[in-house]
Design an enzyme around this catalytic site. Structure first.
Site, PDB file in Angstrom:
ATOM      1  N   ASN A  24       0.881  -1.236  -0.071  1.00  6.36           N
ATOM      2  CA  ASN A  24      -0.043  -0.267  -0.014  1.00  6.36           C
ATOM      3  C   ASN A  24       0.880   1.234  -0.100  1.00  6.36           C
ATOM      4  O   ASN A  24       1.638   1.329  -0.043  1.00  6.36           O
ATOM      5  CB  ASN A  24      -0.578   0.177   1.068  1.00  6.36           C
ATOM      6  CG  ASN A  24      -0.581  -0.161   2.828  1.00  6.36           C
ATOM      7  OD1 ASN A  24       0.931   0.666   2.786  1.00  6.36           O
ATOM      8  ND2 ASN A  24      -0.541  -0.158   3.491  1.00  6.36           N
ATOM      9  N   SER A  71      -2.861  -0.042 -11.188  1.00 10.64           N
ATOM     10  CA  SER A  71      -2.626  -0.648 -11.880  1.00 10.64           C
ATOM     11  C   SER A  71      -3.481  -0.888 -13.640  1.00 10.64           C
ATOM     12  O   SER A  71      -4.150   0.175 -13.036  1.00 10.64           O
ATOM     13  CB  SER A  71      -3.013  -2.111 -11.544  1.00 10.64           C
ATOM     14  OG  SER A  71      -2.594  -2.973 -12.903  1.00 10.64           O
ATOM     15  N   GLN A  76      -8.871  -5.688 -15.196  1.00 14.80           N
ATOM     16  CA  GLN A  76      -7.914  -4.424 -14.301  1.00 14.80           C
ATOM     17  C   GLN A  76      -8.771  -4.273 -13.193  1.00 14.80           C
ATOM     18  O   GLN A  76      -8.491  -3.445 -12.728  1.00 14.80           O
ATOM     19  CB  GLN A  76      -7.442  -4.324 -15.391  1.00 14.80           C
ATOM     20  CG  GLN A  76      -6.010  -3.206 -14.747  1.00 14.80           C
ATOM     21  CD  GLN A  76      -5.212  -4.556 -14.119  1.00 14.80           C
ATOM     22  OE1 GLN A  76      -5.561  -5.882 -14.978  1.00 14.80           O
ATOM     23  NE2 GLN A  76      -4.268  -3.990 -13.850  1.00 14.80           N
ATOM     24  N   HIS A  88      -9.695  -4.318  -9.430  1.00 15.03           N
ATOM     25  CA  HIS A  88      -8.268  -3.987  -8.354  1.00 15.03           C
ATOM     26  C   HIS A  88      -8.634  -3.130  -7.956  1.00 15.03           C
ATOM     27  O   HIS A  88      -8.823  -2.913  -6.498  1.00 15.03           O
ATOM     28  CB  HIS A  88      -6.843  -3.637  -9.099  1.00 15.03           C
ATOM     29  CG  HIS A  88      -6.192  -5.117 -10.015  1.00 15.03           C
ATOM     30  ND1 HIS A  88      -5.570  -5.650  -8.817  1.00 15.03           N
ATOM     31  CD2 HIS A  88      -6.222  -5.276 -11.137  1.00 15.03           C
ATOM     32  CE1 HIS A  88      -4.991  -7.134  -9.276  1.00 15.03           C
ATOM     33  NE2 HIS A  88      -5.172  -6.908 -10.469  1.00 15.03           N
ATOM     34  N   GLU A 142       1.263  -0.815 -18.346  1.00 14.19           N
ATOM     35  CA  GLU A 142       1.867  -1.555 -17.435  1.00 14.19           C
ATOM     36  C   GLU A 142       1.356  -2.742 -18.216  1.00 14.19           C
ATOM     37  O   GLU A 142       1.991  -4.037 -18.289  1.00 14.19           O
ATOM     38  CB  GLU A 142       1.132  -2.052 -16.232  1.00 14.19           C
ATOM     39  CG  GLU A 142       1.214  -3.305 -15.488  1.00 14.19           C
ATOM     40  CD  GLU A 142       0.455  -2.985 -13.869  1.00 14.19           C
ATOM     41  OE1 GLU A 142      -0.171  -2.634 -13.477  1.00 14.19           O
ATOM     42  OE2 GLU A 142       1.033  -3.666 -13.305  1.00 14.19           O
ATOM     43  N   HIS A 143      -0.294  -3.616 -18.431  1.00 14.41           N
ATOM     44  CA  HIS A 143      -0.312  -3.895 -19.605  1.00 14.41           C
ATOM     45  C   HIS A 143      -1.100  -3.783 -20.620  1.00 14.41           C
ATOM     46  O   HIS A 143      -1.593  -2.889 -20.586  1.00 14.41           O
ATOM     47  CB  HIS A 143      -1.971  -5.219 -18.769  1.00 14.41           C
ATOM     48  CG  HIS A 143      -1.369  -5.645 -17.514  1.00 14.41           C
ATOM     49  ND1 HIS A 143      -1.853  -4.545 -16.471  1.00 14.41           N
ATOM     50  CD2 HIS A 143      -0.671  -6.420 -17.167  1.00 14.41           C
ATOM     51  CE1 HIS A 143      -1.635  -5.837 -15.774  1.00 14.41           C
ATOM     52  NE2 HIS A 143      -0.817  -6.481 -15.257  1.00 14.41           N
ATOM     53  N   ASP A 199      -0.815 -12.616 -15.071  1.00 19.49           N
ATOM     54  CA  ASP A 199      -1.494 -12.576 -13.469  1.00 19.49           C
ATOM     55  C   ASP A 199      -0.981 -13.945 -13.152  1.00 19.49           C
ATOM     56  O   ASP A 199      -0.212 -13.669 -12.229  1.00 19.49           O
ATOM     57  CB  ASP A 199      -2.438 -12.154 -13.212  1.00 19.49           C
ATOM     58  CG  ASP A 199      -3.071 -10.192 -13.498  1.00 19.49           C
ATOM     59  OD1 ASP A 199      -1.712  -9.961 -14.202  1.00 19.49           O
ATOM     60  OD2 ASP A 199      -4.437 -10.107 -13.041  1.00 19.49           O
ATOM     61  N   GLU A 234      41.681  16.637 -16.496  1.00 19.99           N
ATOM     62  CA  GLU A 234      40.764  16.496 -14.670  1.00 19.99           C
ATOM     63  C   GLU A 234      41.940  17.238 -13.358  1.00 19.99           C
ATOM     64  O   GLU A 234      41.164  16.641 -12.575  1.00 19.99           O
ATOM     65  CB  GLU A 234      40.620  14.765 -14.120  1.00 19.99           C
ATOM     66  CG  GLU A 234      39.452  14.528 -16.406  1.00 19.99           C
ATOM     67  CD  GLU A 234      38.873  13.276 -15.949  1.00 19.99           C
ATOM     68  OE1 GLU A 234      38.956  12.266 -14.835  1.00 19.99           O
ATOM     69  OE2 GLU A 234      37.796  12.663 -16.790  1.00 19.99           O
ATOM     70  N   HIS A 265      46.882  10.075  -9.648  1.00 19.94           N
ATOM     71  CA  HIS A 265      46.036   8.961 -11.244  1.00 19.94           C
ATOM     72  C   HIS A 265      47.099   9.070 -12.128  1.00 19.94           C
ATOM     73  O   HIS A 265      47.452   7.641 -12.502  1.00 19.94           O
ATOM     74  CB  HIS A 265      44.986   9.280 -11.470  1.00 19.94           C
ATOM     75  CG  HIS A 265      43.209   9.325 -11.016  1.00 19.94           C
ATOM     76  ND1 HIS A 265      43.503   9.927  -9.632  1.00 19.94           N
ATOM     77  CD2 HIS A 265      42.558   8.134 -10.890  1.00 19.94           C
ATOM     78  CE1 HIS A 265      41.773   9.664  -9.220  1.00 19.94           C
ATOM     79  NE2 HIS A 265      41.926   8.420  -9.969  1.00 19.94           N
TER      80      HIS A 265
END
Lengths: 427, 427
Positions: B208, B231, B253, B256, B321-322, B355, B409, B414
């Site tokens: 949640n 969703s 869907q 949900h 999403e789908h 799913d 640099e 280095h």
């Protein structure tokens, strides 16, 4: 550099470190993000005046500026970044991922489709230093991944100019657009777009605390590569290591900033002493001596391990950004390394080789995040989609199982979507 | 469900949506995280009493509880999750990545080592509903990746029990430990550890608003999969689509929650009307009718597109999403899809198939994040390390280029790390 045993070192690490209070920083960063969202380019221009000390009309880098940059850099530099580009390209090309499909009898096709991210933003720090190597390391893999538009932002100097080294490297790497904008405001512009800067889907590249925090805040609305912390090196050395090399490599990390963590783990007391002496000797002649001395004193450690096994175990717990194995049998011990951003094997593979030219990426997970993250790579610039095709008969064969789980979860409209197709077949 | 043109729909999307003020939620979540960091198990037990209404002594799920769960679930359910496990395993096995090495003449070895993340935490929502499918979808890829320890947390009901369906699925998937803890407190426990729960390196799974926000806050200290939003389904239907099926899939869907977004893009006005009629007809007989009606009214849209090309373009901008392609030639149009979590092809590949049982993961990027993120997969549970070995002569051959960039640099330590090896060779 403090000497410690492996046990002491690990105990020190377990003690909860002080909580960093970021609330002040967050307030500043959230204000900046909000202003850029509200007034776009105007906010960028105002903040560039405030933070970078220059009032500009246009944040776009012009063709003329690119041409000037090419004139300004030395031939030696141009050759060097061409070598680097060639090697970076050759290495990263091996990371290319293919879409794949599986056909199963009965009319089932399943797959994974790989698609480049459409637009990507690269942030490159500015100010006093110029980092053309970071330009190559971020843009080249995005380009190889097939990203359609690569946008770079970097803060201008007080004359409103960008380093010619940075511009030359960006052109060499294949950038599409460069804008003069820095700090949290540049991150906000990339994440949400302004009149001039198009919104991107992923932001990568190093930056200061404001940049890092802004990236944390925009994360979710866009993707980010990582939140970079101080740079680290961890060298495991046995009695075969050359103390001068070990010291030089620790120093190369120490010069980054006072927060950099140079760590040596050794099974050999003699090496520990010899490296200590070399550190003092070599530091004297280095330009960034004062940064180095602070980094060594505050964050450096020489850790004495009883066995190579213990040394490797400590290194895995540290999960260092850079790990050098300067031991008799480096390749043979690779299997025992579980957590490290980049692993350098042997006496002639020092960390600066990886920073600039060997080919692998120098954008690496810091602060122990190598336990769960990877170097920047082509895989950061693509995303996958699952593909599902079932024939009528294939769906009917599995209908009962789907309906059983859907009903268990109380999702009867899910069950209905399957049932309605089954009913039609039964009728 | 509102009817709109593609142009109208895209304009609607461009208008800035209201800023969500999360400051109240953040305060609550940060307090919870802080308490768990300070008092560990005690904080968890106190908060479980407060939020889940049960006082417990021990948050570990016992062997006896696992055995009870196996007794409690129906044979039909057991068969169904075995089918699902088999298919999920078969699909994800194709995502296995190999370490690779390249040897170049002159003594250069470069490579990419793939290592599983050592410990992973899976969050599974509880409360009134049980989601055994989410258990399978998160644990199976972690297991296949070679994760050493997979820890699951889920909130108990007011009797201190976990759903037998969830426990049976967790056992089937190969979980190592299950703890009774929910909400932001569970995320904090996984991220920082308590006396009972070992700290993990990555947290995955749905939850949640508290869980999602807690994941955003611990991100960086640990990895997370994604911050899931509502969703979505987007169906592209032409005149060959079956309105009954289209409607059933939109409804699956919509059930949900009220925030779910069922979208239909169609090139055929007749289909638009027929689907509308079917939606009303089918909704009447569905259990979650009131949720569905709200979702359809608030977030549902039927978008009329002039051409299939336009329909595909709108879908790519939504990055759903789908995505279901219920059109004459679904496979032929796959190449035109750039942004989608999962793509379902044809009349007999409805979203509930994906799913539960087809094999691909149902943990998918929501709210347009498919433009930059992927379904959960094995790749989420491994990380890469670069490997670099240069011989003495190979290093000397590239020394000049490295020194040139390092000096540009301003990082002379280095350069020193390379120069000191060169000097030795020259001497």
């Amino acid at each position: 550099m403090k000497l410690t045993t492996a046990d002491q070192f690990l105990k020190e690490r377990q003690n909860p470190t002080e909580e960093t209070d970021n609330s002040q920083l967050d307030q500043t960063v959230l204000n900046i993000i909000s202003k850029v969202k509200q007034t776009g380019d105007k906010a960028l221009l105002d903040m560039t005046e405030k933070f970078d000390g220059v009032r500009m009309d246009d944040i776009s880098v012009s063709e003329a500026e690119f041409a000037e940059a090419q004139e300004a850099v030395s031939d030696e530099f141009t050759v060097a970044i061409q070598t680097a580009r060639k090697n970076i390209t050759a290495f990263h090309t091996n990371q290319q991922e293919q879409s794949w499909f599986i056909n199963q009898t009965g009319g089932i096709t399943l797959g994974q489709k790989v698609t480049p991210i459409e637009r990507v933003g690269v942030y490159i720090p500015g100010g006093k230093a110029a980092y053309p190597s970071s330009v190559l390391m971020t843009i080249i893999p995005a380009k190889l991944a097939g990203v359609n538009e690569i946008i770079m932002t970097t803060p201008p100097d007080s004359d409103g100019k960008i380093s010619p080294y940075v511009l030359a490297a960006a052109e060499e790497a294949g950038v599409d657009k460069v804008y003069k904008a820095g700090g949290a405001q540049a991150i906000a512009a990339l994440a949400y777009g302004t009149e001039t800067i198009g919104k991107v889907f992923k932001i990568v590249g190093p930056g200061n605390a404001y940049v890092a925090r802004a990236k944390k805040w925009v994360f979710g609305d866009v993707a980010i590569d990582m939140i970079a912390g101080p740079s680290e090196i961890c060298i495991i050395a046995d009695e075969t290591a050359q103390a001068r090399f070990v010291a030089a490599d620790l120093l190369s990390q120490a010069e980054h900033d006072e927060q950099a963590r140079p760590l040596l783990i050794t099974t050999c007391r003699h090496i520990a002493q010899a490296v200590k002496a070399e550190l003092s000797r070599q530091t004297e002649r280095l330009e960034r001596k004062s940064v180095i001395q602070q980094s060594l004193a505050q964050n450096g450690r020489i850790i004495l391990a009883d066995t190579l096994h213990e040394a490797l175990d400590v290194a895995n717990q540290i999960a260092p950004e850079h790990l050098q194995l300067m031991i008799r049998q480096p390749f043979e011990n690779l299997a025992n390394i579980t957590n490290a951003g980049a692993i350098f094997l042997g006496d002639y593979s020092p960390e600066p080789l990886g920073d600039y030219a060997a080919g692998p990426n120098h954008t690496l997970p810091t602060s122990g995040t190598a336990a769960f993250s990877s170097p920047l790579g082509i895989y950061d610039f693509v995303k996958k989609s699952s593909v599902i095709h079932y024939s009528e008969s294939a769906l009917h064969a599995i209908s009962q199982d789907i309906i059983a789980i859907a009903n268990t979860e109380g999702l009867t409209a899910h069950a209905n979507s399957i049932q309605i197709r089954k009913d039609e077949d039964d009728a």
